[in-house]
Scaffold this motif. Structure first.
Motif, PDB file in Angstrom:
ATOM      1  N   VAL A 148       0.841  -1.198   0.000  1.00 12.77           N
ATOM      2  CA  VAL A 148       0.000   0.000   0.000  1.00 12.77           C
ATOM      3  C   VAL A 148       0.879   1.253   0.000  1.00 12.77           C
ATOM      4  O   VAL A 148       0.642   2.186  -0.774  1.00 12.77           O
ATOM      5  N   ALA A 149       1.895   1.269   0.871  1.00 11.84           N
ATOM      6  CA  ALA A 149       2.804   2.414   0.920  1.00 11.84           C
ATOM      7  C   ALA A 149       3.533   2.587  -0.409  1.00 11.84           C
ATOM      8  O   ALA A 149       3.765   3.722  -0.863  1.00 11.84           O
ATOM      9  N   TYR A 150       3.872   1.484  -1.045  1.00 11.90           N
ATOM     10  CA  TYR A 150       4.531   1.546  -2.348  1.00 11.90           C
ATOM     11  C   TYR A 150       3.597   2.176  -3.377  1.00 11.90           C
ATOM     12  O   TYR A 150       4.018   3.022  -4.173  1.00 11.90           O
ATOM     13  N   GLY A 151       2.332   1.749  -3.384  1.00  6.75           N
ATOM     14  CA  GLY A 151       1.382   2.339  -4.315  1.00  6.75           C
ATOM     15  C   GLY A 151       1.237   3.831  -4.107  1.00  6.75           C
ATOM     16  O   GLY A 151       1.200   4.621  -5.070  1.00  6.75           O
ATOM     17  N   GLN A 152       1.162   4.260  -2.849  1.00  2.00           N
ATOM     18  CA  GLN A 152       1.056   5.685  -2.549  1.00  2.00           C
ATOM     19  C   GLN A 152       2.314   6.433  -3.003  1.00  2.00           C
ATOM     20  O   GLN A 152       2.228   7.534  -3.576  1.00  2.00           O
ATOM     21  N   ALA A 153       3.476   5.837  -2.753  1.00  2.00           N
ATOM     22  CA  ALA A 153       4.729   6.443  -3.210  1.00  2.00           C
ATOM     23  C   ALA A 153       4.778   6.511  -4.730  1.00  2.00           C
ATOM     24  O   ALA A 153       5.315   7.470  -5.309  1.00  2.00           O
ATOM     25  N   GLY A 154       4.208   5.496  -5.392  1.00  4.43           N
ATOM     26  CA  GLY A 154       4.182   5.488  -6.845  1.00  4.43           C
ATOM     27  C   GLY A 154       3.383   6.632  -7.419  1.00  4.43           C
ATOM     28  O   GLY A 154       3.779   7.257  -8.425  1.00  4.43           O
ATOM     29  N   LEU A 155       2.244   6.944  -6.815  1.00  8.90           N
ATOM     30  CA  LEU A 155       1.432   8.057  -7.290  1.00  8.90           C
ATOM     31  C   LEU A 155       2.192   9.375  -7.154  1.00  8.90           C
ATOM     32  O   LEU A 155       2.113  10.245  -8.037  1.00  8.90           O
ATOM     33  N   ARG A 156       2.963   9.517  -6.071  1.00  8.26           N
ATOM     34  CA  ARG A 156       3.789  10.724  -5.917  1.00  8.26           C
ATOM     35  C   ARG A 156       4.937  10.725  -6.923  1.00  8.26           C
ATOM     36  O   ARG A 156       5.280  11.773  -7.492  1.00  8.26           O
ATOM     37  N   GLU A 158       4.965   9.481  -9.872  1.00 10.98           N
ATOM     38  CA  GLU A 158       4.446   9.854 -11.190  1.00 10.98           C
ATOM     39  C   GLU A 158       4.468  11.360 -11.369  1.00 10.98           C
ATOM     40  O   GLU A 158       4.793  11.866 -12.441  1.00 10.98           O
ATOM     41  N   GLN A 159       4.113  12.084 -10.321  1.00  5.90           N
ATOM     42  CA  GLN A 159       4.103  13.550 -10.397  1.00  5.90           C
ATOM     43  C   GLN A 159       5.517  14.121 -10.512  1.00  5.90           C
ATOM     44  O   GLN A 159       5.708  15.214 -11.056  1.00  5.90           O
ATOM     45  N   LEU A 160       6.494  13.381 -10.008  1.00  3.63           N
ATOM     46  CA  LEU A 160       7.881  13.848 -10.012  1.00  3.63           C
ATOM     47  C   LEU A 160       8.687  13.290 -11.182  1.00  3.63           C
ATOM     48  O   LEU A 160       9.878  13.602 -11.312  1.00  3.63           O
ATOM     49  N   GLY A 161       8.070  12.467 -12.022  1.00  8.86           N
ATOM     50  CA  GLY A 161       8.799  11.854 -13.127  1.00  8.86           C
ATOM     51  C   GLY A 161       9.851  10.872 -12.663  1.00  8.86           C
ATOM     52  O   GLY A 161      10.882  10.698 -13.336  1.00  8.86           O
ATOM     53  N   ALA A 162       9.614  10.191 -11.536  1.00  2.00           N
ATOM     54  CA  ALA A 162      10.631   9.328 -10.933  1.00  2.00           C
ATOM     55  C   ALA A 162      10.183   7.873 -10.844  1.00  2.00           C
ATOM     56  O   ALA A 162      10.761   7.094 -10.081  1.00  2.00           O
ATOM     57  N   SER A 163       9.198   7.488 -11.637  1.00  2.00           N
ATOM     58  CA  SER A 163       8.674   6.126 -11.523  1.00  2.00           C
ATOM     59  C   SER A 163       9.701   5.054 -11.865  1.00  2.00           C
ATOM     60  O   SER A 163       9.646   3.944 -11.334  1.00  2.00           O
ATOM     61  N   ASP A 164      10.646   5.376 -12.753  1.00  2.02           N
ATOM     62  CA  ASP A 164      11.655   4.375 -13.097  1.00  2.02           C
ATOM     63  C   ASP A 164      12.517   4.022 -11.887  1.00  2.02           C
ATOM     64  O   ASP A 164      12.878   2.851 -11.687  1.00  2.02           O
ATOM     65  N   PHE A 165      12.871   5.020 -11.086  1.00  2.00           N
ATOM     66  CA  PHE A 165      13.643   4.739  -9.876  1.00  2.00           C
ATOM     67  C   PHE A 165      12.840   3.860  -8.931  1.00  2.00           C
ATOM     68  O   PHE A 165      13.346   2.882  -8.376  1.00  2.00           O
ATOM     69  N   LEU A 166      11.574   4.195  -8.738  1.00  2.00           N
ATOM     70  CA  LEU A 166      10.740   3.421  -7.824  1.00  2.00           C
ATOM     71  C   LEU A 166      10.510   2.015  -8.359  1.00  2.00           C
ATOM     72  O   LEU A 166      10.401   1.059  -7.587  1.00  2.00           O
ATOM     73  N   GLY A 167      10.439   1.877  -9.678  1.00  2.00           N
ATOM     74  CA  GLY A 167      10.258   0.554 -10.270  1.00  2.00           C
ATOM     75  C   GLY A 167      11.377  -0.398  -9.911  1.00  2.00           C
ATOM     76  O   GLY A 167      11.152  -1.620  -9.803  1.00  2.00           O
ATOM     77  N   ARG A 168      12.578   0.117  -9.718  1.00  2.00           N
ATOM     78  CA  ARG A 168      13.689  -0.747  -9.327  1.00  2.00           C
ATOM     79  C   ARG A 168      13.498  -1.293  -7.920  1.00  2.00           C
ATOM     80  O   ARG A 168      13.899  -2.429  -7.623  1.00  2.00           O
ATOM     81  N   LEU A 169      12.880  -0.496  -7.054  1.00  2.00           N
ATOM     82  CA  LEU A 169      12.579  -0.992  -5.714  1.00  2.00           C
ATOM     83  C   LEU A 169      11.592  -2.150  -5.797  1.00  2.00           C
ATOM     84  O   LEU A 169      11.722  -3.151  -5.080  1.00  2.00           O
ATOM     85  N   TRP A 170      10.597  -2.051  -6.673  1.00  5.16           N
ATOM     86  CA  TRP A 170       9.647  -3.154  -6.875  1.00  5.16           C
ATOM     87  C   TRP A 170      10.377  -4.409  -7.350  1.00  5.16           C
ATOM     88  O   TRP A 170      10.179  -5.495  -6.809  1.00  5.16           O
ATOM     89  N   LEU A 171      11.217  -4.249  -8.370  1.00  6.56           N
ATOM     90  CA  LEU A 171      11.884  -5.416  -8.939  1.00  6.56           C
ATOM     91  C   LEU A 171      12.750  -6.137  -7.907  1.00  6.56           C
ATOM     92  O   LEU A 171      12.744  -7.369  -7.832  1.00  6.56           O
ATOM     93  N   TYR A 172      13.470  -5.372  -7.102  1.00  2.37           N
ATOM     94  CA  TYR A 172      14.420  -6.000  -6.192  1.00  2.37           C
ATOM     95  C   TYR A 172      13.818  -6.394  -4.837  1.00  2.37           C
ATOM     96  O   TYR A 172      14.514  -6.981  -4.003  1.00  2.37           O
ATOM     97  N   GLU A 246       8.414   3.735   4.715  1.00  2.00           N
ATOM     98  CA  GLU A 246       7.678   4.843   5.336  1.00  2.00           C
ATOM     99  C   GLU A 246       8.607   5.964   5.801  1.00  2.00           C
ATOM    100  O   GLU A 246       8.210   7.138   5.805  1.00  2.00           O
ATOM    101  N   GLU A 247       9.838   5.619   6.169  1.00  2.00           N
ATOM    102  CA  GLU A 247      10.736   6.622   6.743  1.00  2.00           C
ATOM    103  C   GLU A 247      11.629   7.291   5.715  1.00  2.00           C
ATOM    104  O   GLU A 247      12.260   8.315   6.012  1.00  2.00           O
ATOM    105  N   THR A 248      11.709   6.767   4.512  1.00  2.00           N
ATOM    106  CA  THR A 248      12.575   7.348   3.484  1.00  2.00           C
ATOM    107  C   THR A 248      11.873   8.521   2.802  1.00  2.00           C
ATOM    108  O   THR A 248      10.709   8.418   2.402  1.00  2.00           O
ATOM    109  N   ASP A 249      12.589   9.625   2.669  1.00  4.76           N
ATOM    110  CA  ASP A 249      12.102  10.764   1.891  1.00  4.76           C
ATOM    111  C   ASP A 249      12.452  10.494   0.432  1.00  4.76           C
ATOM    112  O   ASP A 249      13.538  10.816  -0.033  1.00  4.76           O
ATOM    113  N   PHE A 250      11.533   9.845  -0.281  1.00  7.26           N
ATOM    114  CA  PHE A 250      11.824   9.416  -1.641  1.00  7.26           C
ATOM    115  C   PHE A 250      12.163  10.595  -2.550  1.00  7.26           C
ATOM    116  O   PHE A 250      13.035  10.481  -3.414  1.00  7.26           O
TER     117      PHE A 250
END
Length: 290
Positions: A148-156, A158-172, A246-250
């Motif tokens: 759930v936290a990942y999904g919420q971070a993903g929506l943010r 998207e607004q920052l153009g950083a989904s590729d970075f977050l996608g690596r967290l999903w993969l690993y 939750e504690e990381t300032d993405f």
């Protein structure tokens, strides 16, 4: 052969949020047999390698009638146990609806199954990957909250153009993550759960790097689509994974690494802390090929 279930816009019969009716009655006897073969093979083989939460969550799938899962039947068991429900989607879907579903405890599952000639390896994530590989982990409360936290971070993101970075967290993590249980390494990622050969390699082979999870490091690291990973990331538990998320300032991490060179999958990095604990015993001769 390139993946075929990729769309730029919802195809006919698919809603704006990319969900669709499963139409379970349309699955053929051959497809039900393919599912049964895959399920029986993986469930037995992974008993030595999968984490406790996966093995316990697998019991929900065992309670379904044999063959391709009927999502209505699955959700009647899954939602009371976890708060999640599975929704059928046509295949790969865009980031925003994917993140939106996760943030609202809906897990998107591809509504197609690999053909018999690809039973050992699917060229793209199919229903077996999504349901067998991921659904059991939804029953773990901390891991569930992480998604759930990942999904919420993903929506943010998207607004920052950083989904590729977050996608690596999903993969690993969600796909290829490892966790320490009772002092020994276990697998929990869905990409591992649906591939016995990679699970065995990730846990027992001498070649891969096994590194304690560092989110910034993960977000800089590329990955392989078409062969075994060279680096795997280890968490001490799913509560730790949730806390780190939750504690990381993405946003700060995205800014910090925006101009940093990407790391190749097998690269070493200053600051890496290798996992040096106990590994499971390797497979018997020929076991990894199953």
């Amino acid at each position: 052969m390139a993946a075929t279930h990729i769309f730029d816009a919802p195809p006919e019969g698919v809603a704006a949020d990319w969900t669709m009716p499963q139409n379970w009655a349309a699955f053929t006897p051959e497809q039900h047999e393919t599912w049964r073969t895959l399920f029986d093979r993986q469930a037995v083989a992974l008993d030595r390698y999968a984490c406790r939460s996966f093995l316990e969550g697998l019991e929900i799938l065992r309670r379904l009638k044999p063959g391709v899962p009927d999502f209505a039947e699955l959700n009647a068991l899954l939602k009371p146990a976890s708060g999640w429900e599975v929704v059928a989607v046509p295949g790969w879907i865009p980031n925003e609806p994917f993140f939106e579903h996760l943030a609202n405890r809906r897990f998107p599952a591809a509504n197609f199954l690999r053909p018999p000639e690809q039973i050992a390896y699917s060229e793209e994530p199919d229903m077996f990957h999504d349901i067998f590989g991921h659904v059991p982990m939804l029953t773990d409360p901390a891991f569930s909250d992480f998604l759930v936290a990942y999904g919420q971070a993903g929506l943010r993101a998207e607004q920052l153009g950083a989904s590729d970075f977050l996608g690596r967290l999903w993969l690993y993590t969600v796909e290829f993550g490892l966790v320490v249980e009772d002092g020994e390494l276990r697998a929990f990622g869905g990409g591992l759960m649906s591939s016995l050969a990679e699970t065995v390699s990730a846990l027992t082979a001498p070649e891969p790097k096994r590194i304690w999870l560092d989110i910034e490091r993960v977000m800089r690291t590329g990955y392989h689509f078409d062969r075994l990973q060279q680096t795997y990331f280890v968490v001490a538990g799913f509560g730790e994974l949730l806390r780190a998320t939750e504690e990381t300032d993405f946003a700060s991490v995205y800014r910090k690494i925006a101009d940093a060179p990407a790391l190749e999958p097998g690269d070493a990095c200053p600051g890496d802390v290798a996992y040096e604990g106990r590994l499971p015993a390797g497979p018997a001769d020929g076991e990894a090929a199953r």
